[in-house]
Design an enzyme around this catalytic site. Structure first.
Site, PDB file in Angstrom:
ATOM      1  N   ASP A 185       0.935  -0.923   0.353  1.00 29.48           N
ATOM      2  CA  ASP A 185       0.244   0.237  -0.043  1.00 29.48           C
ATOM      3  C   ASP A 185       0.746   1.415  -0.068  1.00 29.48           C
ATOM      4  O   ASP A 185       1.535   1.293   0.722  1.00 29.48           O
ATOM      5  CB  ASP A 185      -0.531   0.424   1.640  1.00 29.48           C
ATOM      6  CG  ASP A 185      -1.872   1.257   1.502  1.00 29.48           C
ATOM      7  OD1 ASP A 185      -1.746   1.474   0.447  1.00 29.48           O
ATOM      8  OD2 ASP A 185      -1.971   1.849   2.283  1.00 29.48           O
ATOM      9  N   THR A 187      -0.226   4.918   0.845  1.00 27.91           N
ATOM     10  CA  THR A 187      -0.145   5.345   2.060  1.00 27.91           C
ATOM     11  C   THR A 187      -0.208   5.175   3.317  1.00 27.91           C
ATOM     12  O   THR A 187      -0.733   3.787   3.440  1.00 27.91           O
ATOM     13  CB  THR A 187      -1.467   6.076   1.890  1.00 27.91           C
ATOM     14  OG1 THR A 187      -1.557   6.867   0.930  1.00 27.91           O
ATOM     15  CG2 THR A 187      -1.624   7.323   2.732  1.00 27.91           C
ATOM     16  N   GLU A 286      -6.733  16.588   6.314  1.00 26.80           N
ATOM     17  CA  GLU A 286      -7.420  16.888   6.985  1.00 26.80           C
ATOM     18  C   GLU A 286      -6.998  17.887   8.454  1.00 26.80           C
ATOM     19  O   GLU A 286      -7.042  19.480   8.995  1.00 26.80           O
ATOM     20  CB  GLU A 286      -8.939  16.990   7.343  1.00 26.80           C
ATOM     21  CG  GLU A 286      -9.489  16.553   6.545  1.00 26.80           C
ATOM     22  CD  GLU A 286     -11.535  16.450   6.630  1.00 26.80           C
ATOM     23  OE1 GLU A 286     -11.325  15.877   8.091  1.00 26.80           O
ATOM     24  OE2 GLU A 286     -12.046  16.572   6.445  1.00 26.80           O
ATOM     25  N   PHE A 328     -16.991  13.475   2.954  1.00 27.31           N
ATOM     26  CA  PHE A 328     -17.076  12.710   1.864  1.00 27.31           C
ATOM     27  C   PHE A 328     -17.171  11.392   2.093  1.00 27.31           C
ATOM     28  O   PHE A 328     -17.215  10.481   2.500  1.00 27.31           O
ATOM     29  CB  PHE A 328     -15.283  12.783   2.281  1.00 27.31           C
ATOM     30  CG  PHE A 328     -14.243  12.347   1.778  1.00 27.31           C
ATOM     31  CD1 PHE A 328     -13.493  13.028   0.729  1.00 27.31           C
ATOM     32  CD2 PHE A 328     -14.314  10.923   1.882  1.00 27.31           C
ATOM     33  CE1 PHE A 328     -12.928  12.273  -0.300  1.00 27.31           C
ATOM     34  CE2 PHE A 328     -12.774  10.443   0.790  1.00 27.31           C
ATOM     35  CZ  PHE A 328     -12.436  11.482  -0.369  1.00 27.31           C
ATOM     36  N   ARG A 579      -4.988   4.284  -8.201  1.00 32.58           N
ATOM     37  CA  ARG A 579      -6.823   4.262  -7.911  1.00 32.58           C
ATOM     38  C   ARG A 579      -7.333   3.396  -8.227  1.00 32.58           C
ATOM     39  O   ARG A 579      -8.313   2.843  -8.774  1.00 32.58           O
ATOM     40  CB  ARG A 579      -7.071   5.408  -9.831  1.00 32.58           C
ATOM     41  CG  ARG A 579      -7.057   6.426  -9.578  1.00 32.58           C
ATOM     42  CD  ARG A 579      -7.270   7.559  -9.364  1.00 32.58           C
ATOM     43  NE  ARG A 579      -7.380   8.744  -9.504  1.00 32.58           N
ATOM     44  CZ  ARG A 579      -7.132   9.617  -9.300  1.00 32.58           C
ATOM     45  NH1 ARG A 579      -8.407   9.814  -7.901  1.00 32.58           N
ATOM     46  NH2 ARG A 579      -6.876  11.305  -9.543  1.00 32.58           N
ATOM     47  N   LYS A 585      -7.701  -4.677  -5.142  1.00 31.90           N
ATOM     48  CA  LYS A 585      -6.000  -4.465  -4.439  1.00 31.90           C
ATOM     49  C   LYS A 585      -6.510  -6.226  -4.577  1.00 31.90           C
ATOM     50  O   LYS A 585      -4.905  -6.951  -4.803  1.00 31.90           O
ATOM     51  CB  LYS A 585      -6.420  -4.154  -3.417  1.00 31.90           C
ATOM     52  CG  LYS A 585      -5.619  -1.870  -3.367  1.00 31.90           C
ATOM     53  CD  LYS A 585      -5.304  -1.650  -2.339  1.00 31.90           C
ATOM     54  CE  LYS A 585      -5.256  -0.109  -1.996  1.00 31.90           C
ATOM     55  NZ  LYS A 585      -4.914   0.074  -0.713  1.00 31.90           N
ATOM     56  N   ASP A 610      -6.728  -2.216   3.120  1.00 31.16           N
ATOM     57  CA  ASP A 610      -6.180  -3.192   3.133  1.00 31.16           C
ATOM     58  C   ASP A 610      -6.222  -4.435   3.331  1.00 31.16           C
ATOM     59  O   ASP A 610      -5.500  -5.332   2.932  1.00 31.16           O
ATOM     60  CB  ASP A 610      -4.029  -2.998   3.270  1.00 31.16           C
ATOM     61  CG  ASP A 610      -3.689  -1.223   3.025  1.00 31.16           C
ATOM     62  OD1 ASP A 610      -4.070  -1.033   1.507  1.00 31.16           O
ATOM     63  OD2 ASP A 610      -3.203  -0.924   4.222  1.00 31.16           O
TER      64      ASP A 610
END
Lengths: 916, 365
Positions: A185, A187, A286, A328, A579, A585, A610
């Site tokens: 992954d 991030t 954020e 979101f 994306r 994944k 993940d």
């Protein structure tokens, strides 16, 4: 609780996912709440996650099963051969029942076929030791005890989170040494998920934060810079947008005054050290943005009963009434808030990914900002665009009712909400963009390089946009300057002339030609050429294209697409999938896992997204990151940082594999040469199932005499020092593709076992052609024969292990010499007493008498030596390759630009063999 | 306990990014011990050609002399084998073997003459040898009762089931079992024929032929002053001519502790075997134990082997420190020593040559 009060109009409120309190939530700001329990029992997250876990089996276990089958065949054929020969032998006159050895009446009465069957079964029992049952116990013990070394490793200890590595399963230790594909992954794994506000762009002007220390003071540098660039109005609007458009909460320390009081108290005085202020949010981005805005003078003070308070540059408190939060979600890739200012204006602030914002703002504004966004993305920053819109009273009224209705809808609430969101978030004006840096993990680049050096293909699977992910890949040195990138993204497919499917096929064919057909064939595993002449390819694909690839409009093409895709991927050094949805994944991992040669895959990730890929891969690694514990709990191993993966694979994985592979081979070998003499003895005892060894020896062999040395070996062996393994990533290739448990090494061990078994038996057989072996002329019987064979056997297999041991700790010494000493002691003891519970005193003083015979000593010594001779010979013959390997190593540093291989030359004090 | 632990972690998840949430986290730093860090001090031997090659030479140099010594020793042992099965008509024992019947009351005797062309100097050991006799057959090996042989009175009256079908013959059989039942009962007597024709019996000692521990510990007569009385309620083994208490006149060598019996009870490893029968002690240093000359062997032929195509033989042998005559060990040591030495030379040559080439290539690098 009174829902219906007589004097009150019942208010209808919506209950959605945002009202859900998950297990472990803490209550604050209120003394009590009323709630309804939902998703209980089997529907809890825990129960649902639990179902997803399936049994993971290591490649070593599969090898064991295959070997077991071979040995089972050997066992059965031995029994069949003996049974057949027995009846051939018995058919001769006088052999079956000579006068001195009459059968009992019962035996005479038994049916011939029943006798044959029982004979077969007796032989099976006699030879059953060839199936190493004790191996399973030892393997389990090795796995269980061995996994402690991962937990104990202080290199895996992270002082930040005060935790070390975690082992959730001990079944896969050796699989860590077999990894061919790493799916990581981005991030939180490759990057720290520690967001830092780097710069912003307001109205096309770039603001880069110069210095952190004096950043937030009002009159200082950056602000004066700001004034030179964009209008104050726009600037403040942008910063207000950053301050308002989020779901961040301020964390207060219990006993302190409320933030509001604080500000009141210090009004006009020196600003409070607001950096200490703690924010809580579901996304670190954020927080970074809010903190960024704080640096420019706008501080978010908190949300109090629908009122958002911010402190502006003049240290005035501005209050906004929060009307709606348009949450979101990953499909929209944006979020909005609708707020009302004191003056009654209704404003909508929206922030989101560029791709989702740009179509919703005025095109002329886009151009100025797009440039910055793309530049930031290539530098590896995460970009967000900020837009706003002033809502008129009517517009707001429409939006308000729409939102309320949608929230109360019981069916298709999601879709209705989405429609309203989309309807509201239109016609906005773009005010700026932000760039947030997600720093690379410590030693991410070194780790990735080491993995690639180890012949592991690294795939980055991320939900981020391509540019960001690509730059991370460059930063991690997954892509190098010379790497040719093959892109298969929506953008490359978007070609006006042809349809997307056709273009996809065209591109696939083209890439396939370049990467697979033109490239020289890559030889498997260890033999991968290190010459730099080879062009390295990097492959990039995005989620949309992948789903097109996996589910093409014409089903017939699916196989072709997939094959082409896989072949390209296999010939690329690194693959980047951006994306990606979490499910995709897992799809990718599954596809690679099931491809030709069924390579061993490893997934590493830190977030809940993940989990699916962690569960799907052969080995799942969780990083104890900031995104919670989901990944860690579902993983097989959890480590605090990405950098620990290097030691986990290159050192621990390698060692575990070598240990267990040797353990398995050794067990088969030692049981083979244990039982082979017993088989051969049948030819000399009329196929009568007479055991060669005493029953005590038969049972003790695997339990006491030969079990501890191999267990100690399989726990402590380091055929190369850990430092050497870490410094020479290429060593990992030596054991790739289950190298130590393939048929060749298995055959070698089997042949060795057969050779030694023949030696043991026939050596003693020729000695016993005259059984008068003592200097007083007395003779030895059959139990002496067995005891001599057994003594040679125990010493040989133990010394064979001693020859293989490269790492002699005191434990190894103790266990190896201790086992031999125990054998001698036990034999004396067992033969020294008339055991009242035994029917036959077979071994009474047999061992002691054996030792009193010089001939027995001489035959034991020569047989041990002769059995180990091939092993010694191999050491010498294998040696000439040693210098060769040193040459190979010397060439390696030229391949990489890094210094990591340079270190290896000086650090490696070991000589080791490089098999080619 | 587990639930609260999980809840805590879930809490950490929800407020995941707070960064400061971990005040209460226990320190779980692993111990920094050599064992746990896999850094135990270790000896790391590396077997290289440099260490193995000298070993080859050393093995060769040690083994070849040992082998020669063994070979010479074995060759110096004098041994003579005389087969007396009586399968051929020319054999003196042909009649005895041919007319054998279990019921005959008169023992059949046959006499074989042989000539020793070399004198046997030291103590001479007399063996009887049997071929194609499966003393190691499973049914046979287990057919005994060691507690009966150890003098246990209960086992004397009720022998072990393993002894079937030689367990009861109306009365319990003592000693029971197939091994005891088939005890070798030929009598071998040796006579030296003087050059002047007189027949001198050679004294054969029947003590010291069984393992000391067998004779004194493992085998014991049942308690009782009179063996005949002790064995009163037992039957003799079916194929025996006389009961166990009449094996010898010497009470120290009678019953279960009869050494011939003990020797027989130690089952042989292979179907062709020999067992120690008698010892001929050296009289003095002046005369050889068995001088060169003519001898006769008188056999009381009681033991049938023709039914299973067995062979019987008498062996006279001297003994050295390594036991009886067996060239195998000497040859093995010489062979292995030579192989090691030869390999050492060849490998040294290869290694030397290869090492040189390797060095030069290193320099060119």
């Amino acid at each position: 609780m009174h829902i219906y009060k007589a004097d009150q109009e019942p208010a209808v409120r919506s209950l959605g996912p945002e009202n859900l309190l998950l297990k472990g939530a803490t209550l604050k700001n209120t003394k009590k709440i009323n709630g309804v329990a939902v998703y209980t029992g089997m529907e809890t997250k825990m129960a649902l996650n639990y179902q997803g876990k399936s049994q993971k089996r290591s490649a070593v276990e599969k090898s064991i099963n295959a070997f077991l089958l071979v040995y089972l065949c050997i066992l059965i054929s031995k029994a069949v051969v003996c049974t057949t020969l027995k009846y051939v032998w018995q058919s001769k006159d006088g052999q079956d029942e000579p006068w001195y050895n009459q059968k009992t009446q019962k035996e005479k009465d038994t049916n011939m076929y029943v006798k044959m069957f029982t004979d077969f079964l007796s032989f099976m029992v006699l030879f059953n030791f060839i199936i190493p049952v004790s191996m399973y116990v030892t393997v389990e013990m090795q796995k269980f005890l061995g996994s402690f070394f991962i937990t104990w490793d202080k290199d895996f200890f992270d002082p930040e989170i005060q935790e070390g590595a975690l082992v959730n399963t001990s079944d896969l230790n050796e699989e860590l040494g077999q990894v061919e594909y790493v799916f990581t992954d981005k991030t939180g794994t490759l990057t720290q998920n520690n967001m830092e506000f780097i710069e912003c762009c307001i109205d096309g002007f770039q603001y880069r934060h110069r210095d952190e220390l004096d950043g937030f003071t009002v009159t200082d540098g950056p602000v004066s810079k700001l004034q030179q660039k964009a209008g104050l109005e726009k600037e403040e609007l942008f910063l207000r947008a950053l301050c308002l458009c989020h779901t961040v909460q301020v964390k207060e320390d219990g006993a302190e005054e409320t933030p509001g009081d604080q500000v009141d108290g210090v009004d006009g005085m020196f600003p409070q050290p607001e950096e200490e202020r703690c924010f809580i949010a579901s996304s670190p981005d954020e927080i970074a943005l809010v903190k960024g805005a704080m640096r420019y003078g706008f501080t978010f003070l908190g949300l109090e009963s629908k009122n958002m308070k911010i402190k502006n540059r003049q240290n005035d408190i501005e209050e906004y009434k929060l009307l709606h939060v348009l949450n979101f979600d990953p499909v929209r890739r944006r979020m909005s808030v609708i707020v009302q200012t004191k003056s009654g204006e209704t404003l909508l602030f929206c922030k989101g990914a560029d791709s989702s914002i740009f179509p919703r703002v005025k095109p002329e504004e886009v151009e100025r900002i797009r440039l910055h966004v793309e530049r930031n993305a290539t530098e590896g920053y995460r970009t967000l665009c900020v837009a706003f819109k002033q809502l008129s009273a009517e517009e707001y009224a429409v939006a308000d009712t729409g939102l309320r209705e949608a929230r109360l809808a019981l069916q298709d609430r999601e879709d209705k909400l989405m429609a309203i969101y989309n309807q509201v978030e239109t016609g906005m004006s773009l005010i700026g963009a932000t760039a947030v840096e997600d720093r690379l993990q410590e030693e991410a680049a070194e780790t990735m390089e080491a993995l690639q050096g180890a012949g592991i293909k690294v795939w980055v699977l991320t939900g981020d946009k391509m540019e960001t992910a690509k730059s991370t890949c460059y930063a991690c040195r997954l892509f190098q300057r010379g790497t040719e990138l093959l892109e298969l993204t929506v953008r490359t497919l978007e070609d006006g002339r042809t349809k997307r499917e056709d273009k996809l096929l065209e591109l696939l064919r083209d890439y396939h030609r370049r990467a697979v057909q033109d490239a020289p064939p890559v030889k498997a595993g260890v033999t991968r050429s290190w010459s730099t002449a080879n062009q390295e390819y990097g492959f990039i694909i995005d989620g949309a294209t992948l789903s097109l690839l996996m589910n093409p409009p014409r089903d017939a093409d699916a196989c072709l697409y997939r094959n082409l895709f896989l072949q390209i991927c296999q010939n690329s050094t690194a693959v980047l999938c951006c994306r990606m949805a979490p499910l995709q994944k897992a799809q990718i991992v599954k596809m690679v896992k099931n491809s030709k040669g069924s390579p061993i895959t490893l997934s590493i990730g830190d977030g809940a997204n993940d989990v699916s890929m962690i569960l799907e891969a052969h080995v799942g690694i969780g990083v104890k990151g900031k995104e919670g514990r989901q990944a860690v709990r579902n993983s097989d191993y959890a480590i605090p940082k990405l950098k620990h993966l290097k030691k986990l694979l290159l050192a621990h994985g390698h060692l575990y594999y070598v240990r267990i592979a040797h353990l398995v081979q050794y067990f088969f070998y030692k049981n083979l040469c244990f039982i082979l003499p017993q088989f051969l003895y049948q030819f000399f005892c009329g196929y009568s199932q007479q055991p060669l060894y005493d029953a005590a020896y038969l049972t003790m062999y695997n339990i006491c005499f030969t079990s501890m040395p191999i267990l100690a070996y399989s726990l402590l062996e380091q055929h190369m020092a850990i430092e050497v393994l870490l410094d020479n990533a290429t060593l990992y290739r030596q054991i790739a593709k289950n190298a130590m448990l393939r048929w060749r090494p298995f055959l070698y061990w089997t042949v060795l076992g057969i050779f030694q078994g023949l030696m043991f038996f026939f050596g003693v057989r020729f000695l016993f052609s005259n059984p008068a072996l003592q200097d007083n002329g007395q003779v030895f019987g059959n139990w002496s024969y067995g005891t001599i064979v057994f003594t040679v056997l125990v010493f040989t297999v133990t010394l064979k292990l001693a020859l293989d041991t490269r790492h002699w700790t005191w434990i190894n010494h103790f266990v190896i010499w201790g086992s031999l000493a125990f054998y001698v002691f036990f034999s004396f003891f067992w033969g020294g007493i008339i055991w009242p519970f035994l029917k036959q005193q077979r071994l009474y003083f047999v061992f002691a008498n054996m030792l009193s015979s010089v001939s027995a000593w001489l035959v034991i010594i020569i047989l041990i030596l002769l059995s180990l001779l091939p092993e010694l010979l191999l050491v010498v013959l294998r040696k000439p390759r040693g210098p060769h390997s040193r040459q190979m190593k010397r060439r390696l540093p030229s391949s990489g630009t890094s210094t990591i291989f340079m270190l290896s030359q000086t650090a490696s004090t070991h000589s080791f063999s490089w098999s080619d | 306990m587990a639930a609260s632990y999980n809840a805590k972690e879930e809490d950490g998840h929800l407020s995941g990014s707070s960064g400061l949430g971990g005040t209460a986290i226990r320190t779980r730093k692993p111990d920094n011990t050599a064992f746990k860090q896999q850094r135990l001090p270790a000896w790391q031997p590396i077997l290289t050609a440099g260490t193995v090659l000298p070993a080859f030479f050393v093995i060769g140099l040690i083994f070849i002399p040992i082998g020669i010594g063994l070979f010479v020793t074995s060759n110096n042992i004098k041994e003579i084998e005389i087969e007396y099965t009586g399968t051929e008509t020319s054999s003196p024992c042909f009649n005895c073997s041919h007319n054998f019947s279990w019921n005959s009351t008169t023992p059949c005797k046959c006499v074989l003459s042989f000539f020793l062309d070399q004198p046997f100097e030291s103590n001479v050991f007399m063996y009887y040898g049997l071929s194609n006799f499966y003393q190691n057959h499973r049914r046979y090996v287990k057919s005994r009762d060691d507690s009966q042989l150890n003098g246990d009175l209960n086992s004397l009256k009720d022998p072990s089931k393993e002894c079937e079908p030689y367990r009861f013959n109306e009365k319990p059989i003592a000693p029971c079992g197939a091994i005891a039942n088939s005890m070798f009962n030929d009598t071998l007597d040796l006579f030296y024929i003087d050059p002047n024709g007189t027949k001198n019996p050679i004294p054969l000692i029947k003590k010291g032929i069984a393992w000391w521990t067998d004779k004194h510990v493992k085998f014991r007569n049942p308690a009782g002053s009179n063996l005949t009385a002790v064995f009163r309620d037992t039957a003799k083994p079916v194929n025996w001519l006389k009961p166990v208490y009449e094996l010898d006149t010497d009470s120290e060598n009678n019953g279960f502790i009869n050494e011939d019996f003990i020797v027989w009870m130690r089952t042989a490893a292979l179907p062709t075997f020999r067992k120690l029968y008698r010892i001929i002690q050296k009289k003095n240093n002046m005369t050889p134990t068995l001088p060169r000359g003519n001898y006769t062997l008188e056999v009381t032929y009681n033991y049938p082997v023709r039914s299973f195509e067995g062979r019987k033989r008498m062996i006279l042998s001297t003994i050295s420190w390594m036991g009886g005559k067996n060239p195998f060990l000497g040859i093995a040591y010489i062979t292995v020593g030579s192989i090691c030495f030869f390999l050492g030379v060849v490998l040294l040559f290869i290694h030397h040559k290869y090492g040189n080439r390797n060095n030069s290539s290193d320099i060119s690098n």
